[in-house]
Design a protein around this motif. Structure first.
Motif, mmCIF file in Angstrom:
data_model
loop_
_atom_site.group_PDB
_atom_site.id
_atom_site.type_symbol
_atom_site.label_atom_id
_atom_site.label_comp_id
_atom_site.label_asym_id
_atom_site.label_seq_id
_atom_site.Cartn_x
_atom_site.Cartn_y
_atom_site.Cartn_z
ATOM 1 N N ARG B 342 32.965 45.310 36.353
ATOM 2 C CA ARG B 342 33.699 44.047 36.438
ATOM 3 C C ARG B 342 33.846 43.580 37.884
ATOM 4 N N GLU B 343 34.181 44.533 38.772
ATOM 5 C CA GLU B 343 34.344 44.154 40.177
ATOM 6 C C GLU B 343 33.065 43.515 40.699
ATOM 7 N N ASN B 346 32.294 40.072 39.141
ATOM 8 C CA ASN B 346 33.164 39.045 39.711
ATOM 9 C C ASN B 346 32.680 38.629 41.084
ATOM 10 N N PRO B 352 32.403 35.073 33.476
ATOM 11 C CA PRO B 352 33.114 36.237 32.952
ATOM 12 C C PRO B 352 33.306 36.198 31.439
ATOM 13 N N ASP B 355 38.810 39.209 29.501
ATOM 14 C CA ASP B 355 39.494 39.960 30.563
ATOM 15 C C ASP B 355 38.646 40.090 31.828
ATOM 16 N N ALA B 356 37.777 39.121 32.058
ATOM 17 C CA ALA B 356 36.927 39.071 33.255
ATOM 18 C C ALA B 356 35.882 40.179 33.320
ATOM 19 N N PRO B 393 42.976 52.045 28.146
ATOM 20 C CA PRO B 393 43.200 50.624 27.888
ATOM 21 C C PRO B 393 44.357 50.061 28.705
ATOM 22 N N ALA B 394 44.137 48.866 29.252
ATOM 23 C CA ALA B 394 45.183 48.222 30.054
ATOM 24 C C ALA B 394 46.436 48.042 29.208
#
Ligand SMILES: Nc1ncnc2c1ncn2[C@@H]1O[C@H](COP(=O)(O)OP(=O)(O)OP(=O)(O)O)[C@@H](O)[C@H]1O
Ligand SMILES: [Mg+2]
Lengths: 442, 585
Positions: B342-343, B346, B352, B355-356, B393-394
């Motif tokens: 993801r980083e 981005n 995205p 959740d990006a 998981p967040a």
């Protein structure tokens, strides 16, 4: 701030200004290099073609497009030497205590990680005198653990107590968004305890610009690494408040048009926080860095991205709670957890430690059930009544943060309370321990 | 002529390079920062620009810095001597680095070039061979390590020459092969393979059928995983993912264990470094470390190498699977790998997804899981990779992209429950939400019925049913009060507590309880089945809890005693007596 030398090129044409950043066309600039923009410190965060974007720590308010910009040719540094001890510094590592300038060698902050195979498993107990910590959530050198606290809880007081009792060789305080009163509280407490020569403080208060805070943890940990690696000292680092740090991160990343992830935090929040907390370490030759931090919660919500990511990184967490019944703040035995406690419990403490800890928490849980039962209008049994009395005493004599006794005394207090309210069968501890420690009737 | 380039842009560890010549996706390049060489991987190419992710900090990097491309992708080095080593995500041997801190631009050779190995030829001159064919073997720790025809060799070859028994270094020539066109190729004991590509040197991949014994009751008895199976463990922080994975790595019935510590705590890896050289593997009598390889890319190590670390681990597992071995591959935590993706996505300003995370996250995850499996090699032997990953998981919420994508890819789901963890019911695997799809496989049913017992699955189903009914009874009791429900509700609830305390809960830190062989699990399941089938009569609800607590206590003591030992027998007698007395009542 560092003086610019004669041959440094001065840029005077900013191409872009946002709330936290500015851009300029420049050549030969290094990534993460520092610069001064109209007297304010800035750092390179992006280079595309010949356009360099910098984050200005003090904010961009009033920065004009013709501001003077000079690159310093180096990343942020701290001057490390023994003369750091006893000093109060700002986020840039400059004295705010009226003392002389630091004289040590410049050391890059946010430096490399320790090779995992060069670490040692943490194994030394840190005694704080607070039973809610030592008895139930024992801390170990090389551990990293935050307080998860509401903003109105006395976490700064507890941290100061812990720091003073921890027998650390050095205490490094990293204050981020600290209120001026809290800053003075720390200062006075350390001074009154005669501990000033063991302290190094990096202070960003609410009066300072928020983006400056981003430097504080790395500054504090660079100082910690100096004492732990080079002087083989036991170093305790206090970081308060990491929520303020994360908020500053989100300011910068949002100004840089990064796509925010959960709760408007940058997608790299986990890595950013881990880089800080993973500096906690036990070295084989005795030096260690222990990090105790504060993460303030909003409305007690631990699923928010900041506490959530923190929980995934740290080795447990400590919760403070006001116990209305005794009118004191206690360390919550249910939600708090030190994940490294099993490395020392029963090994560096008495053999009955684990059993006394578990039995009292179990009985305390029974009391909580009894209370719910009572609130729902059900009748309480004799056992229920006794658990309630036990819980009150347990809270007062052991969980309250004003307790200050050694671990053997905590264990003895536990046994005394068991005997006062319960039979050995109800406490259900191994027979041989009961035989040895159950207080006799007289 | 290798392609060269110059740095044109820097955003954290994403570097944009102007290239003069051809570049390939995933090609490795080095950024020449003075005398430091920063390793990087091409992740996107746009016209004359390559976007590379740097496996190091880019601090101090300047525009215009020279970049050299290498012409190859990120590769691992495969040969004898991998086992027991501690690698970083790029297969650098961490023990070989000097100093306390990891220095940037430091790389080393993952094996020992001077160590001598006793080689035993398995192939003969004139044999027809292909990629993955066994030419010979050396003994690594206790493992017969096969020296194979390099996986990169395409088509068929003839063995022109093979060396005899003797001691060799990994880079010594041990065979010469002739390809179909008559060209000769020298083979040593070491080869390289790009980590992002699966090793396909096998005949078929078949459906898993054999249960992989883990010694963890809530897995083996309730939701077993298979040799060559896949599973994942999602759970909020502190619920026991890592403790569970460490238990698996110690106890599971695998020949070899590869652990990818991906973006998690360094102290947890140190725990393995410290304990595994001391612990004995009960099956082989050897030290646990001898069967274990660790890929440590902890959370403070470079983010891009996190992604590489899971692929490095998988490729090493595939290498050993090709030797006909049973591999258990563990990754903690796959969410950190997804976050690394993801980083990067981005930074490249890609469109995205939820959740990006990158849009193709589900495809990347299922691709990875599909590399596990039970294979039949070209020589008829079999090998397997069982893969179990954790997911963080967040906010502990399972409705997030990594959990959801993984759920589609993995066949076993071991959900850790915050509530069970809060009440210290470890391991906190939720018995009702979790599942193993393998229980639906006819092959698995047949295997279980033969290997354990024909009525095993029925008994397991019954136990799950007891858990569900116990939960319902408890809800009623909570609403209506202890005496507001029939006594039978209490009995139902307490029967489910028996299952919970005796089968589900298991003390990971107790020498005996921590691992339960299948034979013993069967014995205990039979015992528990007798209890739940017993018609027990009570006059009032007050009697129920006391009786069952006593029963549970005796059963728990059985779990803590050596199987079949005098104490075990004594506690079992206690249980049996309680049952006969009460049922008569
Ligand atoms: N089976 C178990 N038996 C006893 N205690 C356990 C067990 N599992 C977990 N615990 C306790 O819970 C703590 C956290 O477990 P663990 O580190 O495995 O959590 P985790 O899910 O990996 O968390 P994170 O996502 O933060 O890495 C342990 O330190 C231990 O105190
Ligand atoms: Mg974990």
């Amino acid at each position: 701030m560092t003086q610019k030398t004669a041959f440094q090129k001065v840029y005077t044409k900013l191409t872009k200004i946002t709330k936290a950043t500015c851009s300029v066309k420049a050549a030969g600039v290094g990534y993460e290099e520092l610069a001064i923009v109209n007297g304010r410190l800035a750092q390179v965060v992006k280079i595309i073609d010949d356009e360099v974007t910098l984050q200005i720590f003090a904010g961009t308010e009033g920065i004009p497009t013709n501001a003077e910009l000079v690159f310093l040719g180096k990343p942020p540094v701290l001057r490390v030497d023994d003369d750091l001890a006893g000093r109060f510094l700002n986020a840039y590592g400059e004295p705010i205590d009226g003392g002389p300038a630091l004289t040590g060698a410049e050391r890059e902050i946010g430096g490399p990680s320790v090779n995992p195979v060069r670490r040692k498993q943490p194994s030394q107990l840190i005694a704080t005198g607070i039973a809610g910590i030592d008895l139930n959530n024992t801390l170990v050198t090389g551990q990293k653990i935050p307080f998860f606290a509401d903003p109105d809880q006395p976490f700064n007081q507890v941290m100061a107590i812990v720091a003073l009792r921890a027998k650390a060789d050095k205490i490094i305080l990293g204050g981020m968004g600290l209120s001026n009163d809290d800053y003075l509280y720390y200062r006075n407490t350390f001074e009154n305890a005669g501990a000033l020569e063991r302290i190094v403080a990096f202070i960003n208060t609410t009066e300072n610009p928020p983006v400056e805070r981003l430097l504080v943890p790395d500054m504090a940990l660079a100082a910690a690494e100096y004492f732990a690696v080079e002087k083989k000292e036991k170093v305790l680092v206090l970081l308060t408040d990491m929520t303020m740090y994360a908020d500053a991160l989100s300011i910068v990343s949002n100004r840089m048009d990064q796509i925010p992830s959960k709760d408007n935090m940058p997608g790299s929040l986990y890595s950013d926080l881990a880089k800080i907390y993973e500096k906690a370490v036990q070295f084989p030759d005795g030096g260690s860095i222990t990090i105790i931090a504060v993460t303030t919660l909003s409305g007690g919500d631990i699923t928010h991205a900041i506490p959530d990511n923190t929980g995934y990184i740290t080795e447990g967490q400590l919760f403070l709670r006001r116990d209305a019944e005794i009118g004191k703040v206690i360390v919550d035995p249910f939600r708090s957890l030190s994940r490294l406690k099993q490395l020392v419990i029963g090994k560096q403490t008495r053999e009955d430690h684990a059993q006394v800890m578990n039995a009292s928490i179990r009985l305390y849980a029974d009391a909580a059930n009894a209370r719910t039962k009572h609130e729902n209008g059900f009748e309480l049994s004799d056992y229920d009544e006794r658990t309630l009395k036990f819980a009150r005493d347990y809270s007062e004599k052991l969980l309250a943060i004003d307790v200050n006794i050694d671990i053997d005394q905590m264990l003895d207090t536990g046994w005394k309370l068991f005997a006062e309210y319960f039979s050995p069968e109800e406490v259900a501890i191994k027979a041989d321990l009961v035989k040895k420690y159950w207080p006799s009737r007289n | 002529m290798l392609t060269k380039g110059k740095v044109k842009g820097i955003i954290s560890n994403l570097v944009i390079v102007d290239v003069e010549g051809p570049v390939a996706q995933n090609e490795i390049c080095y950024i020449l920062m003075g005398n430091i060489r920063l390793m990087a991987e091409v992740i996107k190419v746009q016209r004359h620009q390559a976007f590379v992710q740097v496996f190091e900090s880019t601090r101090g990097l300047r525009l215009g810095t020279d970049v050299e491309f290498t012409g190859y992708m990120l590769e691992v080095t495969l040969g004898p001597g991998i086992l027991s080593r501690n690698y970083d995500g790029l297969q650098n041997d961490l023990d070989k680095f000097e100093g306390i801190f990891l220095k940037k631009g430091q790389y080393n050779y993952p094996l020992d070039e001077n160590e001598l190995w006793d080689f035993n030829p398995l192939a003969q001159t004139g044999d027809q061979v292909q990629a993955g064919s066994w030419l010979g073997e050396v003994i690594e720790n206790w493992v017969p390590h096969k020296i194979m025809v390099p996986f990169k060799f395409e088509g068929t070859y003839k063995v022109k020459w093979i060396t005899g028994k003797g001691s060799y270094r990994i880079k010594d020539k041990i065979a010469v092969l002739t390809d179909e066109a008559g060209r000769e190729h020298e083979v040593t004991m070491v080869q390289k393979w790009p980590v992002k590509l699966p090793i396909r040197a096998y005949k078929t991949k078949s459906r898993p059928f054999k249960i992989l014994e883990t010694g963890i009751r809530v897995i083996d008895t309730l939701n077993p995983i298979t040799e060559g199976g896949t599973g994942f463990i999602p759970g909020p922080f502190g619920c026991g993912k890592t403790v569970l994975q460490h238990a698996l790595s110690r106890q599971a019935d695998a020949d070899l264990v590869v652990i990818a510590a991906c973006g998690e705590r360094a102290n947890e890896v140190v725990e393995i470094f410290t304990e595994f050289p001391e612990l004995i593997d009960a099956r082989t009598g050897r030290k646990l470390i001898e069967r274990t390889t660790i890929i440590a890319n902890t959370s403070n190590m470079p983010v891009a190498a996190r992604e590489a670390s899971v692929y490095t681990a998988m490729t090493i597992a595939e290498y050993y699977r090709s030797m006909g071995l049973k591999i258990l591959l563990l990754a903690d935590s796959t969410s950190r790998w997804a976050q690394a993706l993801r980083e990067m996505s981005n930074r490249m300003e890609e469109l995205p997804g939820p959740d990006a995370f990158p849009m193709d996250l589900p495809a990347i995850i299922s691709n990875y899981y599909s590399r596990a499996g039970y294979v039949e090699l070209n020589n008829g032997k079999t090998g397997s990779i069982t893969f179990i990953g954790t997911v963080s998981p967040a906010g502990g919420n399972l409705k997030e992209p990594v959990t959801e994508s993984t759920k589609k890819a993995a066949r076993c789901f071991y959900a850790l429950s915050q509530q069970r963890s809060d009440s210290k019911r470890y391991p906190a695997i939720d018995p009702i939400d979790s599942y193993s799809k393998y229980l639906e496989y006819d092959e698995v049913k047949d295997f279980v019925s033969e290997y354990i017992s024909p009525d095993w699955i029925d008994k397991v189903t019954k136990v799950k049913d007891v858990l569900i009914r116990g939960r319902e009874a408890q809800e009623q009791i909570n609403i209506l009060g202890d005496d507001g429900v029939p006594v039978d509700y209490h009995v139902r609830f307490w029967k489910s507590e028996v299952v919970d305390f005796i089968i589900l809960q298991q003390d990971a830190f107790d020498k005996i309880d921590q691992t339960t062989p299948l034979k013993r699990q069967k014995y205990m399941l039979d015992k528990i089945t007798d209890i739940i089938n017993a018609q027990i009569q009570f006059d009032s609800f007050e009697e129920v809890a006391g009786w069952f607590k006593k029963l549970i206590n005796a059963l728990k003591q059985m779990n803590y005693s050596e199987f079949g030992s005098p104490e075990f027998v004594r506690y079992e007698k206690e249980v049996d007596e309680m049952l006969t007395e009460t049922v008569k009542l």
